[in-house]
Design an enzyme around this catalytic site. Structure first.
Site, PDB file in Angstrom:
ATOM      1  N   ASP A 145      41.920  49.951  32.499  1.00  0.00           N
ATOM      2  CA  ASP A 145      42.203  48.521  32.567  1.00  0.00           C
ATOM      3  C   ASP A 145      43.663  48.482  32.964  1.00  0.00           C
ATOM      4  O   ASP A 145      44.543  48.783  32.146  1.00  0.00           O
ATOM      5  CB  ASP A 145      41.991  47.860  31.201  1.00  0.00           C
ATOM      6  CG  ASP A 145      42.244  46.363  31.291  1.00  0.00           C
ATOM      7  OD1 ASP A 145      43.184  45.970  32.005  1.00  0.00           O
ATOM      8  OD2 ASP A 145      41.503  45.588  30.677  1.00  0.00           O
ATOM      9  N   HIS A 146      43.934  48.152  34.208  1.00  0.00           N
ATOM     10  CA  HIS A 146      45.311  48.359  34.682  1.00  0.00           C
ATOM     11  C   HIS A 146      46.326  47.480  33.953  1.00  0.00           C
ATOM     12  O   HIS A 146      47.510  47.765  33.958  1.00  0.00           O
ATOM     13  CB  HIS A 146      45.409  48.209  36.212  1.00  0.00           C
ATOM     14  CG  HIS A 146      45.374  46.794  36.701  1.00  0.00           C
ATOM     15  ND1 HIS A 146      44.229  46.048  36.737  1.00  0.00           N
ATOM     16  CD2 HIS A 146      46.347  45.986  37.168  1.00  0.00           C
ATOM     17  CE1 HIS A 146      44.505  44.845  37.220  1.00  0.00           C
ATOM     18  NE2 HIS A 146      45.780  44.777  37.486  1.00  0.00           N
ATOM     19  N   HIS A 187      40.819  42.284  30.826  1.00  0.00           N
ATOM     20  CA  HIS A 187      42.264  42.088  30.633  1.00  0.00           C
ATOM     21  C   HIS A 187      42.582  41.144  29.467  1.00  0.00           C
ATOM     22  O   HIS A 187      43.409  41.448  28.618  1.00  0.00           O
ATOM     23  CB  HIS A 187      42.899  41.541  31.908  1.00  0.00           C
ATOM     24  CG  HIS A 187      42.526  42.299  33.150  1.00  0.00           C
ATOM     25  ND1 HIS A 187      42.417  43.666  33.166  1.00  0.00           N
ATOM     26  CD2 HIS A 187      42.239  41.896  34.419  1.00  0.00           C
ATOM     27  CE1 HIS A 187      42.077  44.067  34.389  1.00  0.00           C
ATOM     28  NE2 HIS A 187      41.960  43.008  35.163  1.00  0.00           N
TER      29      HIS A 187
HETATM   30  C1  BG6 Z   1      41.679  42.596  38.796  1.00  0.00           C
HETATM   31  C2  BG6 Z   1      40.727  41.513  39.228  1.00  0.00           C
HETATM   32  O1  BG6 Z   1      41.143  43.314  37.719  1.00  0.00           O
HETATM   33  O2  BG6 Z   1      42.903  42.005  38.396  1.00  0.00           O
HETATM   34  C3  BG6 Z   1      41.329  40.686  40.335  1.00  0.00           C
HETATM   35  O3  BG6 Z   1      39.512  42.097  39.678  1.00  0.00           O
HETATM   36  C4  BG6 Z   1      42.681  40.165  39.935  1.00  0.00           C
HETATM   37  O4  BG6 Z   1      40.468  39.605  40.680  1.00  0.00           O
HETATM   38  C5  BG6 Z   1      43.562  41.293  39.420  1.00  0.00           C
HETATM   39  O5  BG6 Z   1      43.282  39.568  41.071  1.00  0.00           O
HETATM   40  C6  BG6 Z   1      44.863  40.759  38.861  1.00  0.00           C
HETATM   41  O6  BG6 Z   1      45.714  41.834  38.590  1.00  0.00           O
HETATM   42  P1  BG6 Z   1      47.281  41.680  38.685  1.00  0.00           P
HETATM   43  O7  BG6 Z   1      47.815  43.020  38.317  1.00  0.00           O
HETATM   44  O8  BG6 Z   1      47.600  41.267  40.088  1.00  0.00           O
HETATM   45  O9  BG6 Z   1      47.651  40.604  37.719  1.00  0.00           O
END
Ligand code: BG6
Length: 497
Positions: free
Chosen positions: A177-178, A240
């Protein structure tokens, strides 16, 4: 620093994620010396690329990061391409030969990291073949990083998990989960557990409500096909938002390590109230964007986006109210809000503290405003992106002969220079996996519970086939219903760009 000896095999090596995130992250680890001479990367995908072609792609993806051409070229020389059909058993034999060969050539001690960065439908097939074709018999460690989405509901996630755990032990599985790799998400724990001021007040006696915003101004871009099947609930809330919520709500872990943190997060997630259909209708709002303007530019509505069904009922926005039924949080609403094509990109958390029990200042007259004074509640804001930092709003006194309250804000933001030098989420997470540290990855029980929570909401929405999905104009903070949801409780969204 000790370099990591490892063979990294990337399934989905020609893909967008690999090019935008993985190669630049590996390069930064290389620049910092975590990867040095004893590493090799095999990129696989269906396309019939050569090593030369693959290395050109690698060079292009790190073009603006390299300090010299020589550095970039040496880095790229560690990359090998193998055209691969994930369903074809013979291809794994070729892959195994290449892996064994690189293992010997670079003296990698048999350490293998597999990165599944392709369509989740293939995850099961790939891991089964890794085992059956002997890719996991080398001497070192075997770990697998799995990109989201991990299933599309609890049942599919569970089936996928069974397939993966038939091959890998839970301790070898790194579910990405980045958001957990983001600097400021990691610093939630610092704010909470290194400051007596906050930890002492982190409960329902002092906190009125918590607001988690994950707003995006981007639309669905080229991902209309995926997104129309998924929607904001599965795309952002299941992973997230619930991860952030768990970090905010968990009890202090007995130690700051993987096992203890996981166990507290799981407990927090299990305490989230599971809603029935009626409760979903009361506590959750969905929305879909229609045409509108952001910063003067006009954007089309969701239904007009490429690869989106023109009659789509998919939500591009979710706002909701969670309750956590435990001693610490009973009665405190956790509001969440996320969507595409909102006013601006902003990931921020607001902790709204309760007001003082008696207002001593209500009779001091504010001459200018001609109204009775009321201290504003204290709010702790954690800014995750695009700016990074914290602020705390307090009440002071306006300078002068009268007694007017003055809201003041203590504000700390990381400088642009610090932000520019902050490791990317992917860089941190890949390094964690090379170190065998799963703290910032999601454990199966967390994934399972998150799906159970989200499935209830999804089911209620799917069963309701008649009511209109509320709409919001691109460039706004969601449909009116999202404002009513919080106003019903006598609160408002702290962040109103
Ligand atoms: C991803 C989603 O997990 O997270 C995307 O699939 C979203 O739809 C993205 O745009 C948002 O990540 P960040 O790091 O740009 O806030």
């Amino acid at each position: 620093m000790q370099e990591k000896k490892v063979l990294i095999t990337i399934f989905g090596g020609t893909g967008d994620l690999a090019q935008r995130k993985l190669y630049p992250s590996l390069f930064r680890l290389y620049q910092k010396g975590h990867l040095k001479d004893q590493f090799a990367v095999i990129g696989t995908a269906r396309r019939p690329w050569s090593n030369e072609k693959y290395r050109e792609v690698i060079l292009a993806s790190i073009a603006n990061l390299a300090s010299s051409e020589e550095q970039a070229v040496t880095f790229a020389s560690h990359f090998y391409y193998q055209s691969h059909d994930v369903n074809d058993t013979n291809h794994y034999a070729t892959l195994k030969n290449l892996a064994d060969e690189l293992d010997r050539e670079y003296e990698l001690d048999g350490n293998r990291l597999f990165y599944l960065a392709m369509s989740p439908t293939f995850f099961g097939t790939i891991v089964n073949h890794l085992k059956s074709q002997g890719m996991l018999t080398s001497e070192g460690y075997h770990r697998v990083i799995i990109e989201k989405p991990f299933g599309t509901d609890f049942a599919t996630a569970e089936a996928l998990n069974k397939e993966i755990t038939n091959v890998f032990d839970e301790s070898e599985i790194y579910r990405i989960d980045h958001y957990l790799g983001k600097e400021m998400i990691q610093s939630i724990s610092a704010v909470r557990f290194a400051n007596m001021l906050f930890e002492a007040m982190w409960n329902n006696r002092y906190i009125d409500n918590v607001q988690i915003n994950l707003a995006e101004n981007l639309g669905v871009e080229e991902r209309g096909g995926y997104y129309d099947q998924s929607g904001a609930l599965k795309d952002m809330v299941q992973n997230h938002i619930l991860q952030v919520l768990a970090l905010l709500a968990m009890d202090p872990p007995a130690a700051f390590n993987e096992a203890e943190i996981r166990s507290e997060k799981i407990k927090a997630l299990r305490a989230i109230r599971l809603y029935d259909e009626e409760e979903v209708a009361k506590n959750f709002v969905r929305g879909q964007y229609v045409e509108g303007k952001i910063a003067g530019r006009k954007y089309q509505g969701y239904k007009e986006e490429e690869n989106v069904n023109p009659d789509s009922r998919t939500e591009t926005f979710v706002a909701g109210r969670f309750y956590i039924d435990n001693f610490r949080w009973s009665g405190v609403p956790f509001y969440v809000r996320t969507g595409k094509r909102m006013t601006e990109k902003g990931t921020r958390i607001n902790i709204v503290f309760k007001s003082v029990p008696i207002n001593l200042f209500s009779h001091s007259f504010d001459e200018e405003k001609q109204n009775l004074q009321k201290p504003e509640p204290n709010v702790l804001t954690i800014y995750i992106q695009p700016t990074e930092g914290f602020s705390l709003s307090l009440n002071g006194k306006e300078v002068g002969n009268n007694f007017n309250l003055l809201p003041v804000k203590l504000d700390y933001r990381n400088s642009a220079e610090i932000i520019a030098n902050t490791p990317e989420a992917y860089e941190k997470l890949i390094l964690d996996s090379l170190n065998g540290d799963g703290t910032n990855f999601t454990h199966w029980q967390e994934v399972a519970q998150s799906w159970k929570i989200v499935d209830q909401i999804r089911k209620a929405w799917d069963n309701d086939t008649t009511s209109e999905i509320p709409t919001y104009a691109a460039g706004t903070m969601g449909p009116d219903e999202a404002f009513h949801l919080i106003a019903e409780d006598g609160f408002e969204w702290v962040w109103q760009p």
